[in-house]
Write a protein that holds these residues in place. Sequence first.
Motif, PDB file in Angstrom:
ATOM      1  N   ASN A  54       9.976  95.886  11.187  1.00  6.34           N
ATOM      2  CA  ASN A  54       9.833  96.188   9.771  1.00  6.34           C
ATOM      3  C   ASN A  54      10.824  97.273   9.348  1.00  6.34           C
ATOM      4  O   ASN A  54      10.678  98.437   9.736  1.00  6.34           O
ATOM      5  CB  ASN A  54       8.394  96.648   9.493  1.00  6.34           C
ATOM      6  N   VAL A  55      11.816  96.905   8.555  1.00  2.00           N
ATOM      7  CA  VAL A  55      12.848  97.858   8.137  1.00  2.00           C
ATOM      8  C   VAL A  55      12.255  98.998   7.295  1.00  2.00           C
ATOM      9  O   VAL A  55      12.844 100.072   7.198  1.00  2.00           O
ATOM     10  CB  VAL A  55      13.968  97.133   7.359  1.00  2.00           C
ATOM     11  N   ASN A  56      11.080  98.780   6.727  1.00  7.20           N
ATOM     12  CA  ASN A  56      10.422  99.808   5.918  1.00  7.20           C
ATOM     13  C   ASN A  56       9.547 100.749   6.752  1.00  7.20           C
ATOM     14  O   ASN A  56       8.894 101.638   6.199  1.00  7.20           O
ATOM     15  CB  ASN A  56       9.580  99.154   4.824  1.00  7.20           C
ATOM     16  N   SER A  57       9.535 100.544   8.053  1.00  4.79           N
ATOM     17  CA  SER A  57       8.779 101.431   8.936  1.00  4.79           C
ATOM     18  C   SER A  57       9.269 102.867   8.814  1.00  4.79           C
ATOM     19  O   SER A  57      10.441 103.120   8.511  1.00  4.79           O
ATOM     20  CB  SER A  57       8.933 100.959  10.385  1.00  4.79           C
ATOM     21  N   LYS A  58       8.371 103.812   9.096  1.00  3.48           N
ATOM     22  CA  LYS A  58       8.749 105.228   9.083  1.00  3.48           C
ATOM     23  C   LYS A  58       9.281 105.684  10.437  1.00  3.48           C
ATOM     24  O   LYS A  58       9.607 106.859  10.612  1.00  3.48           O
ATOM     25  CB  LYS A  58       7.550 106.081   8.679  1.00  3.48           C
ATOM     26  N   GLU A  85      14.308  85.096   9.658  1.00  2.00           N
ATOM     27  CA  GLU A  85      13.496  85.953   8.787  1.00  2.00           C
ATOM     28  C   GLU A  85      13.639  87.419   9.203  1.00  2.00           C
ATOM     29  O   GLU A  85      13.699  88.309   8.356  1.00  2.00           O
ATOM     30  CB  GLU A  85      12.030  85.523   8.855  1.00  2.00           C
ATOM     31  N   ASN A  86      13.701  87.639  10.507  1.00  2.00           N
ATOM     32  CA  ASN A  86      13.893  88.996  11.004  1.00  2.00           C
ATOM     33  C   ASN A  86      15.260  89.539  10.588  1.00  2.00           C
ATOM     34  O   ASN A  86      15.366  90.672  10.111  1.00  2.00           O
ATOM     35  CB  ASN A  86      13.757  89.008  12.527  1.00  2.00           C
ATOM     36  N   THR A  92       7.287  92.318   8.395  1.00  2.00           N
ATOM     37  CA  THR A  92       6.380  93.421   8.032  1.00  2.00           C
ATOM     38  C   THR A  92       5.708  94.022   9.260  1.00  2.00           C
ATOM     39  O   THR A  92       4.872  94.912   9.128  1.00  2.00           O
ATOM     40  CB  THR A  92       5.300  92.920   7.056  1.00  2.00           C
ATOM     41  N   THR A  93       6.058  93.552  10.432  1.00  2.00           N
ATOM     42  CA  THR A  93       5.493  94.066  11.675  1.00  2.00           C
ATOM     43  C   THR A  93       6.565  94.064  12.744  1.00  2.00           C
ATOM     44  O   THR A  93       7.496  93.255  12.699  1.00  2.00           O
ATOM     45  CB  THR A  93       4.299  93.219  12.146  1.00  2.00           C
TER      46      THR A  93
END
Length: 230
Positions: A54-58, A85-86, A92-93
Amino acid sequence: MNNPWLNISWNNTIADVDKPYIVEKYGSVEAFEKKYKSVGLSFQHCLPDPYSGNVNSKVYCLNKNPGVPDKCFIGDVDFEKATKENLELKQTTCFWAENIKNKCGKVHDGIEWLKKRTRKLETILNRRPNLFFVEYFPYHSSSGFDFPCNLPSYTFTDNLIAQAMKEDKMIIIMREKGKWIKRIPDMESYSNLFCLKCAQGGYLTPNNIVRYCKGNEGSNITESEIKQFF
């Protein structure tokens, strides 16, 4: 820079932006393959893995290279779809292909590797950790660390890391911290930079994640930092 990984498929397993560089530096794609290929498999049998999760991960985890690919998934249509998709940054995970099994019902080796390395975090958080992994070298290989330091496709992943730093995300250098810092010098003074005490196993555990400290071993990650970022 536009995402260089959008045209990847089983029929095109090398980023178009890398091809001219490869031909100029190595003479041909075949020579490039000979130097880095994975145990008898050419790159046409291996979908690249420049990043995953997930590119939006912190939390961004900087690794070395995708290793030997899972031969059971060569040519698999569902795996190709999940990979696309990746690469489009739609995941998202971090367990990006967990639901993909081959025709024999086998889970991909990469997912099994990831589960083992994050099991302790899952226990602490009582949920799956949300992570984004970036590989120094994006192509599956079994060679040592003699990778090119300036593949054109690096620019895109380096920009993802730079943006993560602007957003004060945690960055964990899992392997080859010297190489990564040389490639992205601003990381050395970044306040949320961590590394692994024992890089060889790649385990993400509180006892193995330490704050980066030049020339010394920094302090271990705290429970509050785990809850803050993970």
